[in-house]
Design an enzyme around this catalytic site. Structure first.
Site, PDB file in Angstrom:
ATOM      1  N   MET A 218     -52.375  54.784  12.326  1.00  6.09           N
ATOM      2  CA  MET A 218     -52.166  54.207  13.655  1.00  6.09           C
ATOM      3  C   MET A 218     -51.347  55.171  14.516  1.00  6.09           C
ATOM      4  SD  MET A 218     -50.272  50.789  15.031  1.00  6.09           S
ATOM      5  CE  MET A 218     -51.115  49.623  14.031  1.00  6.09           C
ATOM      6  N   ASP A 258     -39.691  56.086   9.034  1.00  2.99           N
ATOM      7  CA  ASP A 258     -40.346  55.708  10.295  1.00  2.99           C
ATOM      8  C   ASP A 258     -39.917  54.318  10.756  1.00  2.99           C
ATOM      9  OD1 ASP A 258     -41.626  58.143  10.464  1.00  2.99           O
ATOM     10  OD2 ASP A 258     -43.435  57.429   9.447  1.00  2.99           O
ATOM     11  N   TYR A 265     -44.128  46.357  11.605  1.00  7.07           N
ATOM     12  CA  TYR A 265     -44.796  45.679  10.493  1.00  7.07           C
ATOM     13  C   TYR A 265     -43.963  44.508   9.980  1.00  7.07           C
ATOM     14  CZ  TYR A 265     -47.691  49.859  10.685  1.00  7.07           C
ATOM     15  OH  TYR A 265     -48.511  50.868  11.121  1.00  7.07           O
TER      16      TYR A 265
END
Ligand SMILES: CC(=O)SCCNC(=O)CCNC(=O)[C@H](O)C(C)(C)COP(=O)(O)OP(=O)(O)OC[C@H]1O[C@@H](n2cnc3c(N)ncnc32)[C@H](O)[C@@H]1OP(=O)(O)O
Length: 311
Positions: A218, A258, A265
């Protein structure tokens, strides 16, 4: 990210219908490479045995193992360049018609499957994003683009078992009531894999189940981040998975460093199921979390519904 392929990419200190399609080289395609953050892994290796247009009914000299009588390799909207069963053809058509759209505060966005002529723009975005997360010097840009393009072309042959999605964005006009339409921009991309046949043959650790849906690669254009585009690429992926797969458990990897995607998420209810051991650092890779989310049952047509025309 570890990179096998002859060029050692262990640069990662962390890790309309009836198109004609002629595959450029008719040799066995077999790559193995991966890039950090993005899981560029080899897909199945198989032979493109003929340059026959994908929609042609004519037989080839050495077709792959006998397809079911109902098999077609015609009318392939995404030019996968291989035999398609009726079921696969239905699923491809479904992918072709899939659109997810959303109004955001600053504009509107929509998501659909990447078309063949959009490969280069997608490559450019992914290359920029990889280079950013790998902190690569600009000198590697050409190599990155080369590898990513090969990867995307190879992955496309696995449709409808996977799909590369693209997000488009149109900003609201700066002054209300202004007549002039804002330009539509290509904003981001994400890859979704629906089943085992669409899975990469070599997955990063921690290993997800091979037959479960999987989201990877992504990226949102830097200038368009923090507007909800990444979030809706994720939502579109989940919606498509609900419609293309009977499996509810979606997996993805996220590097520990990250924070932006990890926070996204978590917010979307993905839970860490496993984390790389510290030993992966010895392989010059960043540690990754394997995250999973159980999608709610939807009333959307499932895999079996989509294959109804096979009977
Ligand atoms: C499975 C994989 O593909 S993992 C690899 C993910 N890709 C990358 O890391 C590539 C580089 N990063 C990007 O392209 C983008 O930052 C993305 C794709 C991670 C997020 O895209 P964006 O469009 O900026 O995300 P979006 O605006 O929808 O934000 C969604 C949520 O993500 C989180 N988030 C996004 N950016 C940040 C940030 N810089 N810092 C902290 N949290 C962030 C927030 O929780 C945010 O929700 P909020 O706005 O309500 O706070």
């Amino acid at each position: 990210m570890a990179a096998t392929l002859s060029l050692s990419l262990s640069l990662d200190p962390q890790t309309h219908h009836h198109h004609r399609f002629f595959f450029p080289n008719h040799h066995t395609r077999h790559f193995a490479y991966s890039l950090p953050n993005f899981h560029i892994y080899p897909s199945q290796s198989f032979k493109i045995s003929s340059s026959t247009p994908s929609h042609s009914h004519s037989s080839t000299t050495s077709p792959p193992p006998p397809p079911p009588i109902s098999s077609l390799y015609l009318d392939d909207p995404f030019r996968t360049g291989r035999f398609l069963t009726n079921d696969e053809l239905d699923r491809l058509r479904f992918l072709e018609s899939f659109v997810y759209s959303e109004d955001l505060k600053s504009g509107s966005m929509w998501v659909r499957v990447m078309r063949p002529d959009e490969t280069d723009t997608t490559v450019a975005l992914l290359a920029e994003s990889f280079a950013e997360s790998m902190m690569l010097p600009p000198g590697y840009a050409g190599l990155l683009r080369f590898l990513i393009k090969k990867y995307l072309l190879e992955r496309r042959t696995l449709m409808p078992h996977m799909a590369t999605l693209l997000g488009f964005y149109r900003e609201n006009a700066p002054n209300q009531g202004e007549q002039q339409e804002q330009q539509v921009k290509f904003a981001g991309t994400v890859e979704v894999c629906f089943d085992q046949r669409g899975a990469n043959t070599s997955m990063p650790s921690p290993l997800p189940p091979r037959n479960s849906p999987y989201i990877c690669n992504m990226a949102v254009h830097k200038s368009l981040r923090r507007r909800g585009l990444g979030w809706h690429l994720l939502k579109a992926s989940e919606e498509l998975i609900s419609q293309m797969s009977s499996s509810r458990e979606v997996y993805l990897h996220c590097r520990m460093i990250d924070e932006a995607p990890f926070s996204m998420y978590e917010k979307a209810n993905y839970k860490v199921v496993k984390t790389d051991s510290i030993l992966v650092l010895l392989m010059l890779q960043r540690r990754k979390h394997l995250m999973c989310k159980k999608l709610p049952l939807s009333n959307m047509p499932s895999e079996t519904d989509l294959s109804g025309s096979d009977e």
